[in-house]
Each structure stands twice: as C-alpha cells, then as structure tokens.
Design a protein around this motif. Structure first.
Motif, PDB file in Angstrom:
ATOM      1  N   MET A 164     -39.522  -0.659 -13.780  1.00 39.98           N
ATOM      2  CA  MET A 164     -38.071  -0.741 -13.651  1.00 39.98           C
ATOM      3  C   MET A 164     -37.491   0.458 -12.899  1.00 39.98           C
ATOM      4  SD  MET A 164     -37.175  -3.633 -14.817  1.00 39.98           S
ATOM      5  CE  MET A 164     -38.753  -4.252 -14.256  1.00 39.98           C
ATOM      6  N   GLU A 165     -38.293   1.521 -12.757  1.00 35.40           N
ATOM      7  CA  GLU A 165     -37.844   2.672 -11.964  1.00 35.40           C
ATOM      8  C   GLU A 165     -37.487   2.247 -10.544  1.00 35.40           C
ATOM      9  OE1 GLU A 165     -41.009   4.110 -14.936  1.00 35.40           O
ATOM     10  OE2 GLU A 165     -40.774   2.454 -13.528  1.00 35.40           O
ATOM     11  N   GLY A 166     -38.306   1.342  -9.977  1.00 34.71           N
ATOM     12  CA  GLY A 166     -38.063   0.880  -8.616  1.00 34.71           C
ATOM     13  C   GLY A 166     -36.788   0.063  -8.504  1.00 34.71           C
ATOM     14  N   VAL A 167     -36.519  -0.763  -9.514  1.00 39.03           N
ATOM     15  CA  VAL A 167     -35.298  -1.571  -9.516  1.00 39.03           C
ATOM     16  C   VAL A 167     -34.072  -0.672  -9.582  1.00 39.03           C
ATOM     17  CG1 VAL A 167     -33.967  -3.307 -10.784  1.00 39.03           C
ATOM     18  CG2 VAL A 167     -36.453  -3.550 -10.570  1.00 39.03           C
ATOM     19  N   TRP A 168     -34.121   0.321 -10.477  1.00 31.53           N
ATOM     20  CA  TRP A 168     -32.973   1.220 -10.622  1.00 31.53           C
ATOM     21  C   TRP A 168     -32.797   2.113  -9.390  1.00 31.53           C
ATOM     22  CZ3 TRP A 168     -28.757   1.232 -13.278  1.00 31.53           C
ATOM     23  CH2 TRP A 168     -28.696   0.514 -14.478  1.00 31.53           C
ATOM     24  N   GLN A 169     -33.890   2.555  -8.811  1.00 37.15           N
ATOM     25  CA  GLN A 169     -33.781   3.390  -7.618  1.00 37.15           C
ATOM     26  C   GLN A 169     -33.089   2.635  -6.486  1.00 37.15           C
ATOM     27  OE1 GLN A 169     -37.295   4.245  -5.126  1.00 37.15           O
ATOM     28  NE2 GLN A 169     -36.822   6.424  -5.405  1.00 37.15           N
ATOM     29  N   GLY A 170     -33.559   1.409  -6.239  1.00 40.64           N
ATOM     30  CA  GLY A 170     -32.952   0.611  -5.191  1.00 40.64           C
ATOM     31  C   GLY A 170     -31.494   0.300  -5.473  1.00 40.64           C
ATOM     32  N   SER A 171     -31.175   0.024  -6.723  1.00 39.05           N
ATOM     33  CA  SER A 171     -29.802  -0.304  -7.105  1.00 39.05           C
ATOM     34  C   SER A 171     -28.881   0.893  -6.923  1.00 39.05           C
ATOM     35  CB  SER A 171     -29.766  -0.772  -8.562  1.00 39.05           C
ATOM     36  OG  SER A 171     -30.551  -1.920  -8.763  1.00 39.05           O
ATOM     37  N   LEU A 172     -29.311   2.051  -7.408  1.00 36.85           N
ATOM     38  CA  LEU A 172     -28.448   3.232  -7.337  1.00 36.85           C
ATOM     39  C   LEU A 172     -28.257   3.718  -5.901  1.00 36.85           C
ATOM     40  CD1 LEU A 172     -29.601   5.192 -10.522  1.00 36.85           C
ATOM     41  CD2 LEU A 172     -27.579   3.760 -10.233  1.00 36.85           C
ATOM     42  N   ARG A 173     -29.268   3.552  -5.084  1.00 42.50           N
ATOM     43  CA  ARG A 173     -29.093   3.895  -3.670  1.00 42.50           C
ATOM     44  C   ARG A 173     -27.964   3.063  -3.064  1.00 42.50           C
ATOM     45  NH1 ARG A 173     -35.473   4.066  -1.792  1.00 42.50           N
ATOM     46  NH2 ARG A 173     -35.827   6.304  -2.149  1.00 42.50           N
ATOM     47  N   ARG A 174     -27.947   1.789  -3.360  1.00 45.57           N
ATOM     48  CA  ARG A 174     -26.922   0.895  -2.818  1.00 45.57           C
ATOM     49  C   ARG A 174     -25.547   1.147  -3.447  1.00 45.57           C
ATOM     50  NH1 ARG A 174     -29.593  -4.988  -3.094  1.00 45.57           N
ATOM     51  NH2 ARG A 174     -27.471  -5.584  -2.406  1.00 45.57           N
ATOM     52  N   LEU A 175     -25.536   1.795  -4.597  1.00 47.07           N
ATOM     53  CA  LEU A 175     -24.269   2.135  -5.252  1.00 47.07           C
ATOM     54  C   LEU A 175     -23.787   3.531  -4.881  1.00 47.07           C
ATOM     55  CD1 LEU A 175     -24.948   0.605  -8.797  1.00 47.07           C
ATOM     56  CD2 LEU A 175     -23.381  -0.276  -7.048  1.00 47.07           C
ATOM     57  N   GLY A 176     -24.471   4.163  -3.926  1.00 48.61           N
ATOM     58  CA  GLY A 176     -23.993   5.428  -3.395  1.00 48.61           C
ATOM     59  C   GLY A 176     -24.539   6.678  -4.032  1.00 48.61           C
ATOM     60  N   PHE A 177     -25.585   6.567  -4.836  1.00 42.20           N
ATOM     61  CA  PHE A 177     -26.189   7.743  -5.462  1.00 42.20           C
ATOM     62  C   PHE A 177     -27.200   8.366  -4.503  1.00 42.20           C
ATOM     63  CE2 PHE A 177     -24.348   5.699  -9.031  1.00 42.20           C
ATOM     64  CZ  PHE A 177     -24.264   6.619 -10.077  1.00 42.20           C
ATOM     65  N   ASN A 178     -27.252   9.701  -4.492  1.00 38.59           N
ATOM     66  CA  ASN A 178     -28.265  10.364  -3.669  1.00 38.59           C
ATOM     67  C   ASN A 178     -29.564  10.497  -4.457  1.00 38.59           C
ATOM     68  OD1 ASN A 178     -28.193  12.797  -5.256  1.00 38.59           O
ATOM     69  ND2 ASN A 178     -26.381  13.484  -4.106  1.00 38.59           N
ATOM     70  N   GLU A 179     -30.619  10.966  -3.791  1.00 37.32           N
ATOM     71  CA  GLU A 179     -31.943  11.006  -4.418  1.00 37.32           C
ATOM     72  C   GLU A 179     -31.985  11.930  -5.628  1.00 37.32           C
ATOM     73  OE1 GLU A 179     -34.317   8.788  -3.345  1.00 37.32           O
ATOM     74  OE2 GLU A 179     -32.589   8.164  -2.176  1.00 37.32           O
ATOM     75  N   LYS A 180     -31.266  13.038  -5.587  1.00 35.22           N
ATOM     76  CA  LYS A 180     -31.232  13.967  -6.723  1.00 35.22           C
ATOM     77  C   LYS A 180     -30.552  13.306  -7.924  1.00 35.22           C
ATOM     78  CE  LYS A 180     -31.277  18.062  -8.861  1.00 35.22           C
ATOM     79  NZ  LYS A 180     -30.395  17.840 -10.001  1.00 35.22           N
ATOM     80  N   GLU A 181     -29.466  12.603  -7.671  1.00 31.37           N
ATOM     81  CA  GLU A 181     -28.748  11.933  -8.764  1.00 31.37           C
ATOM     82  C   GLU A 181     -29.598  10.829  -9.384  1.00 31.37           C
ATOM     83  OE1 GLU A 181     -24.155  12.477  -7.144  1.00 31.37           O
ATOM     84  OE2 GLU A 181     -25.429  10.874  -6.328  1.00 31.37           O
ATOM     85  N   ILE A 182     -30.346  10.134  -8.551  1.00 35.49           N
ATOM     86  CA  ILE A 182     -31.229   9.082  -9.068  1.00 35.49           C
ATOM     87  C   ILE A 182     -32.341   9.693  -9.920  1.00 35.49           C
ATOM     88  CG2 ILE A 182     -32.875   7.276  -8.422  1.00 35.49           C
ATOM     89  CD1 ILE A 182     -31.150   6.857  -5.877  1.00 35.49           C
ATOM     90  N   GLU A 287     -32.232  -6.460  -6.391  1.00 37.29           N
ATOM     91  CA  GLU A 287     -33.377  -5.537  -6.301  1.00 37.29           C
ATOM     92  C   GLU A 287     -34.541  -6.041  -7.148  1.00 37.29           C
ATOM     93  OE1 GLU A 287     -33.773  -2.646  -4.410  1.00 37.29           O
ATOM     94  OE2 GLU A 287     -31.968  -3.426  -3.418  1.00 37.29           O
ATOM     95  N   MET A 288     -34.228  -6.650  -8.286  1.00 35.27           N
ATOM     96  CA  MET A 288     -35.263  -7.242  -9.137  1.00 35.27           C
ATOM     97  C   MET A 288     -35.995  -8.346  -8.369  1.00 35.27           C
ATOM     98  SD  MET A 288     -36.421  -7.383 -12.461  1.00 35.27           S
ATOM     99  CE  MET A 288     -35.090  -6.946 -13.584  1.00 35.27           C
ATOM    100  N   LYS A 289     -35.232  -9.214  -7.712  1.00 30.17           N
ATOM    101  CA  LYS A 289     -35.842 -10.306  -6.947  1.00 30.17           C
ATOM    102  C   LYS A 289     -36.688  -9.772  -5.801  1.00 30.17           C
ATOM    103  CE  LYS A 289     -32.067 -13.554  -7.848  1.00 30.17           C
ATOM    104  NZ  LYS A 289     -30.911 -14.284  -7.255  1.00 30.17           N
ATOM    105  N   LYS A 290     -36.186  -8.740  -5.146  1.00 29.78           N
ATOM    106  CA  LYS A 290     -36.891  -8.160  -4.006  1.00 29.78           C
ATOM    107  C   LYS A 290     -38.281  -7.671  -4.414  1.00 29.78           C
ATOM    108  CE  LYS A 290     -34.447  -5.309  -1.548  1.00 29.78           C
ATOM    109  NZ  LYS A 290     -33.766  -4.031  -1.151  1.00 29.78           N
ATOM    110  N   LEU A 291     -38.362  -7.060  -5.583  1.00 27.53           N
ATOM    111  CA  LEU A 291     -39.637  -6.484  -6.027  1.00 27.53           C
ATOM    112  C   LEU A 291     -40.501  -7.467  -6.808  1.00 27.53           C
ATOM    113  CD1 LEU A 291     -38.460  -2.933  -7.184  1.00 27.53           C
ATOM    114  CD2 LEU A 291     -39.583  -3.544  -5.048  1.00 27.53           C
ATOM    115  N   TYR A 292     -39.860  -8.329  -7.621  1.00 30.01           N
ATOM    116  CA  TYR A 292     -40.631  -9.118  -8.588  1.00 30.01           C
ATOM    117  C   TYR A 292     -40.403 -10.622  -8.507  1.00 30.01           C
ATOM    118  CZ  TYR A 292     -41.114  -4.371 -10.295  1.00 30.01           C
ATOM    119  OH  TYR A 292     -41.358  -3.027 -10.370  1.00 30.01           O
ATOM    120  N   GLY A 293     -39.657 -11.072  -7.505  1.00 28.26           N
ATOM    121  CA  GLY A 293     -39.519 -12.503  -7.293  1.00 28.26           C
ATOM    122  C   GLY A 293     -38.415 -13.152  -8.111  1.00 28.26           C
ATOM    123  N   GLU A 294     -38.292 -14.453  -7.930  1.00 24.20           N
ATOM    124  CA  GLU A 294     -37.213 -15.206  -8.569  1.00 24.20           C
ATOM    125  C   GLU A 294     -37.682 -16.052  -9.741  1.00 24.20           C
ATOM    126  OE1 GLU A 294     -34.661 -17.283  -5.873  1.00 24.20           O
ATOM    127  OE2 GLU A 294     -34.823 -15.739  -4.320  1.00 24.20           O
TER     128      GLU A 294
END
Length: 718
Positions: A164-182, A287-294
C-alpha cells in the motif's frame, strides 16, 4: 490464402484442446501446492470439478487404482480437500510451528467416498497486526508458503494490504505532496499495520523508493497467486484517512484524530462531505487499479479505530459516502469492517448497503458482540477470534469456546447473518492447534467436541498415534487450552519479559500474568508429553511443541520465584533476596538456552529476515531497528512511559539472555543497594531498551547436543 486458413484452423484446434485440457484438469494452482509440499502425493492426484450445493462449496475424496481423486466446486474447496486427505488419511501436516511431511511409501486408500460441504460463504484470515507482527519482512518465498497454508486450510477471503506504500505514494504525489512529505507519512516495515488503521503516521520510516517498488512487486505476485488458489483479497480502501499536514496545504474539512496509544499523532479524518474527499478517493483508487488491477471486490478500512473521534461527523452519511466511492471505482465492492471494541458504531452501520458490508467479529473468544449488537444490526458478519496479541509467547486458546460459539451463532436468532468463520491473530507463530481447529470449523455442519477432535489432530500433527501424547493433550485441554469464563487478552505473560518492578501484574499494558488454569496439572501434561520423546526423535512438530510446553512450565515456575523476591524486598531480607534473585536469573539463562535450540523461539529468525529486507544498506539498518524496536519499546522513542513498551515482547532466545536479563540484573543490583541504605536512582530501563534496539547484533542460535538438551528439559520439568 490457404496457408492463412490452415493457420486459423490449427489455432482453433489448439484453443479447443487447451479448453478440453483445462476442463479435464482444473485447479492447477492446487496441483502446484501438492508438488511443492507433498511431492510424494502429487503424481497420484486427480482433480475434478463438481457443482456447489445450494451455493455452498463442497469437495469429495476417493481413491482408485493408486490415484487420489479430489472433486471440488472451487479451488478453495479443492485445496481443503487435499489437506483433508493429507491430515486424516496420510497423517501429515504443515504449520507455522513446524511440518510433519515425511513421504509415504504407499498412499492410503479410502473404503468409501468422503463428501464435505462448507456451511459458510467465507473462511477468513488475518488481522492488520498479523502483517506487521508476523510478516513484516516476508519475501516471496515466505508468502508462497503462507498462501499454500491458507489455501490448504480452506481460506477463501484474506486481508492483503501489502504494497500500500506504492498506492499512497502515487496518490499523495497527485495531491501535491513532495517526496519529503510523503516519506514523513508512510510508516516503516514493522509498523505498517497501525499506519493503515489510522493510528500513526511515519513511525519507523523513512522507506526508500527501492523498498516501495519491492513491496509493490511482492503484492502483485501475492494477488496473482491468490487468484489461482481461489482466495479473494481484502485490499485497503480509502476511508478518509489523510496526512495530518493536508489541512496545511488545502482548505479542507478534517477532524483531528488526536493521539493514539503511547503518544503517536494520528492521521486526520477527511470529512466525506467535503468535495476534496471524492477527489482524493478517486485518485487513491485509480492508483490502486494502476498497480493491482480492477479485479478487486473487498476493501478494508475503519474510521475512528481505537479511540479516534467522530465528533462533528454525521456517521451514517459519512459511511454511505465512503462506501459509494468504493463502489463507484470498483462496482459491487464489499466494505469489510473490524468488529472491535465499539466499532463499527451503529450509526455508521445505519448508512451502509448491508448487502455489500461484512463485519469481522474479532474477539469471539471473549465477547459475543454479534449477539449483543443484534447481528451488527442485521449485517453479514464473520465469527473469529484474536487469541494472540503482539505475537507474545504462551500456551493459550479457548478451543471449546470456538466450537460452542460458532455453533450457537449459526443456529441462533442471527444465524442468517453469520456468513463465515475466521482467524484474526495479531501474531500467527504460536499455538498451531488454534488455527487448525478454527479454520476446520468452516467445514463442519455439526457441533464439534474437542475431546473427539483432538485425537485426529495429534495423529496428523505428529504422524502417528501415541497413548502418552493423547493423554497429555487431554490434560492440556483441561488446563492451558480450556475455556474459562474470564476476559483475557491473549496468553498469560511471562515475568521474565517484564520491565522490572514491584508486584508486577502485567508485562504489557493490557495483558495479564494470571494463569487461569491449574499449573500443576499442566506440568503433569508436559511430563507425560515428554515421556514420548524417544518415539518422535527428528519429528519437527513434536520437538517444537515440546520446547514450547517446557518453556511454559519454566515461565510458570518463575512466578513463584518472583513472588519470593518481592517478599524478600518487603522484609528487607538481603540473604533471601540474593538467593531468590540468583535463582531467578539462572532460570532466565536456562530458558534462553532451551529456546536457542529451536528456530521458532529464537529472535535470530526474525532479525535475519529484517537484515535481508530491502535492497540498500540503509533499508537493512532501518528494518533491523524496526524489528528490535517493535519487540522491546515499540514507540515512540521520546516517551519513556509509553503504554506500548513490551506489548510485543518475545520469550525468545537472544532477547531473554540480553536485554531482559540486563534489565533484571540492573533491578537486582538497585534493590540490593537500597537494602544497604545506599542512595541510588532506579535504573533507566527505557535507555537500555532503545540502545539495545540500535545494536546490529543478530543473536545467532546456540547449538546444543541432544544429550545436553534432554538433560536440560528433564531439569526444567522436574
């Protein structure tokens, strides 16, 4: 043109043949389990497809001309059928505490066909905590074994929040968070469970990009294998948890969730009525679909878990919106909620589509919330038990209650809402009998009496019948595995593992040291079990259980010695205190020596997993610290009186002989100084604990010759 037609004909023929082959030999994933775990059986195995019975899964077992036929209505039923044959006809088994899988020269034949039908739609497994206490550092090899075990035990619905780290990373990037904040939001590998449950953020991190990518790939392999084995994953849904820093970046309506146990800052709850909620949910699920399908149908996630505040939220409306966003992104998704403490609240349940909701009753060994709460207000639910907290050692399990309560719930007023049974341990490397029984109940129509069931269990656990073993287990069912009517969070705790003090009643904040059984009768059971030792030399399951039972005897005896120490302190009797405290520390050393002979009771197994985790040196250092910190002080590291210290203590070699012994040595020296009227402050145990967690030591096991081990066991159970 002719070549093209011929090619098409050949392709059609090959597709038809493939279809015939697939039809004649279904459940290839189950056949693969047999090849991995029971190669002596695999070639004789014939798998066939039969229809379900009124929607219920079924399997049939029969033998003919050296072939073992398993006909089943699903991959899950076929795997359970395979395990049933292995357990009850071959007398073989695999477990988290050892395997007994020696090859048979001749496969047993069945006189009559056996037909077993499950009365339940779901056979569920895992707690968020299991992922962190037992599986934090699993590789694909570990997960492959885990999934084989789950399938063999009939599990068809399993929590699967890896990656789930990957899902949250992708989501937060799109919500405007920088890498340090993530990085500040995502928890470390041994603390991901409590991050996903909304209890903390960032603790145990940061994690590297390499580690995030590694876990994503691991989850993709897990999901692929689960599909082959007929196990539906419960993914982690978006339920409103957001970083506590989101409100600093955007104008949003959130509810501050305050602090969780030990002083951790919780993530905020984003109110579903805020338009930003739909945006965040859509991004998360994309982001969930992108990594783990539908092809995902179940999602977990609990708002206001363990003390979170819902003040200011319309629970019914919030729940409805959370569920709608799940289903908007994954049509027909079912929301899986934890029935724990006061969750889920009645007001939350009122807003849900009950046909697409499933409540997991966690604490069935002690509570009957399914009944008190009217079948969770007429919501489909699964009856399960925790039985273990923090993966603490201890012989424990209210076995007869498992059977009694499941049968009572199935045949009671709310029986139509009971959709399954499950295991929800916080840690799974303990008490294998509890998991075998609980999951097997998913295939029993009638009430199961333990005194009848245990004979079959001992035969398949150890490979053959033995009167001494059977008598020992009969006593175990009357003692440590009995079902007293007391509320108890997991096994009774060992005084060896406690942060030293006067008149200690609990090692961890919510545990107990009280033994709710006759310890003398338990010792009789262990002595009887040990008498069969010569007949089970080299049998891993027997040797593992013997070590565990003897460990419990020693831990029980330590209570008496600790009481003598306390009495000597109160009387200021230096001589008596020296004598009792010396005996106490020698018992710790004995226990450490005993447990060092078995990998399941050595911290080295856990630390080696951590040390191999991740690709970079920094990942490995951090993972090792995660592994040690979780055991000893948990966190946070600026809170010496954290409620969570020793919550996940381990009566393991490498911990007993180091930090636990060091703490007690410091306590003993301090008490002797006080008796001599010396002015000396109490030792700083917290400093000792945090320093231990920082050390790179892996505490390797210490080999012991069989004669030495046998002599040590005899001394400990005299």
């Amino acid at each position: 043109m002719k070549k093209m037609i011929s090619y098409r004909i050949l392709m059609l023929i090959s597709l038809l043949l493939a279809g015939i082959s697939a039809h004649t030999e279904p459940y290839v994933g189950v056949k693969d389990i047999a090849a991995r775990r029971f190669p002596w059986l695999a070639k004789a195995l014939v798998l066939e497809l039969i229809p379900a019975v009124d929607g219920n899964e079924v399997f049939e077992l029969s033998t003919s001309k050296g072939k073992v036929r398993i006909a089943a209505s699903s991959a899950s039923a076929a795997a359970e059928g395979l395990n049933w044959y292995v357990k009850y006809y071959c007398h073989r088994s695999m477990s988290h505490f050892g395997d007994q899988l020696t090859a048979l020269s001749k496969l047993p034949e069945l006189k009559n066909k056996a037909r077993i039908t499950s009365p339940y739609r779901y056979r569920y497994a895992l707690n968020y905590c299991t992922i962190s206490y037992s599986m934090s550092f699993y590789t694909w090899k570990d997960w492959e074994r885990e999934l084989d075990w789950m399938a063999l035990n009939g599990v068809n619905l399993m929590l699967a929040p890896v990656g789930m780290e990957g899902v949250w990373q992708g989501s937060l990037r799109r919500l405007g968070f920088n890498e340090k904040e993530i990085a500040d939001f995502i928890a470390g590998p041994a603390f991901g469970a409590w991050w996903l449950m909304g209890n903390l953020e960032g603790w145990g991190g940061p994690v590297s990009q390499g580690l995030i990518d590694q876990q994503v790939l691991l989850q993709q392999n897990i999901l692929k294998r689960m599909k082959q084995l007929g196990i539906e994953p419960v993914m982690h849904g978006f339920y409103g948890m957001v970083p506590s820093t989101l409100k600093n970046k955007h104008s949003v309506k959130v509810i501050d969730q305050g602090l969780w146990a030990g002083g951790f800052k919780r993530p905020d709850f984003l109110l579903p009525e805020d338009p930003y909620f739909a945006k965040a949910a859509d991004i998360y699920y994309s982001e969930m679909k992108k990594l783990y399908g539908e092809d995902l149908h179940f999602f977990g996630g609990d708002p206001f878990h363990e003390g979170g505040t819902s003040k200011g939220a319309d629970l019914g409306a919030s729940a409805k919106h959370i569920q709608q966003m799940m289903q908007q992104n994954f049509p027909d998704a079912t929301w899986v909620l934890q029935g724990w403490q006061q969750n889920p609240a009645d007001a939350l349940l009122a807003g849900l589509d009950k046909d697409k909701t499933l409540v997991i009753e966690l604490f069935g060994e002690n509570t009957n919330n399914w009944e008190k709460r009217h079948g969770y207000e007429n919501t489909p639910f699964v009856w399960s038990n925790v039985s273990n907290f923090g993966e603490k050692n201890g012989i424990y399990g209210k076995l007869q209650r498992f059977s009694d309560e499941v049968y009572r719930a199935k045949n009671g007023t709310y029986g139509s809402f009971l959709k399954g049974i499950g295991i929800i341990p916080e840690g799974i490397y303990n008490n294998p009998v509890t998991y075998d029984l609980m999951l097997e109940l998913g295939w029993h129509q009638d009430h199961v009496a333990l005194k009848d069931w245990i004979g079959g269990y001992t035969k398949y656990r150890y490979g053959k019948e033995n009167s001494k073993v059977y008598k020992a287990w009969a006593l175990l069912l009357e003692t440590a595995y009995s079902s007293p009517k007391v509320n108890q969070e997991g096994p009774s705790e060992s005084i060896f593992c406690a942060r030293p003090g006067m008149d200690i009643s609990t090692v961890s904040t919510w545990g107990t040291r009280k033994k709710n059984y006759d310890v003398a009768k338990f010792e009789d059971a262990v002595r009887m079990f040990a008498l069969a030792g010569k007949e089970f030399e080299g049998v891993e399951t027997y040797q593992t259980d013997l070590i565990d039972f003897v460990r419990q005897v020693q831990a029980n005896k330590a209570d008496v010695v600790y009481a003598a120490m306390m009495e000597a302190i109160k009387k200021k009797d230096i001589g008596s205190f020296k004598s009792s405290s010396n005996k106490f520390r020698q018992m710790i050393l004995q226990q450490d020596s005993l447990l060092s002979t078995n990998k399941y009771f050595s911290v080295n197994r856990w630390l080696k997993q951590a040390n191999a985790f991740g690709g970079s040196p920094a990942d490995k250092v951090n993972a090792l610290w995660n592994a040690k910190a979780q055991i000893i002080f948990w966190g946070p590291d600026d809170h010496p009186k954290t409620e969570l210290h020793d919550y996940a203590h381990k009566e393991w070699s490498g911990v007993l002989g180091t930090i636990y012994l060091s703490r007690w040595d410091q306590f003993i020296d301090w008490q002797l100084a006080l008796m001599r009227s010396e002015n000396r402050p109490e030792p700083d145990y917290f400093k000792m604990e945090t320093e231990w967690a920082k050390r790179p030591d892996l505490h390797p096991v210490k080999p012991m010759k069989k004669k030495e081990l046998d002599a040590l066991i005899q001394r400990m159970i005299q």
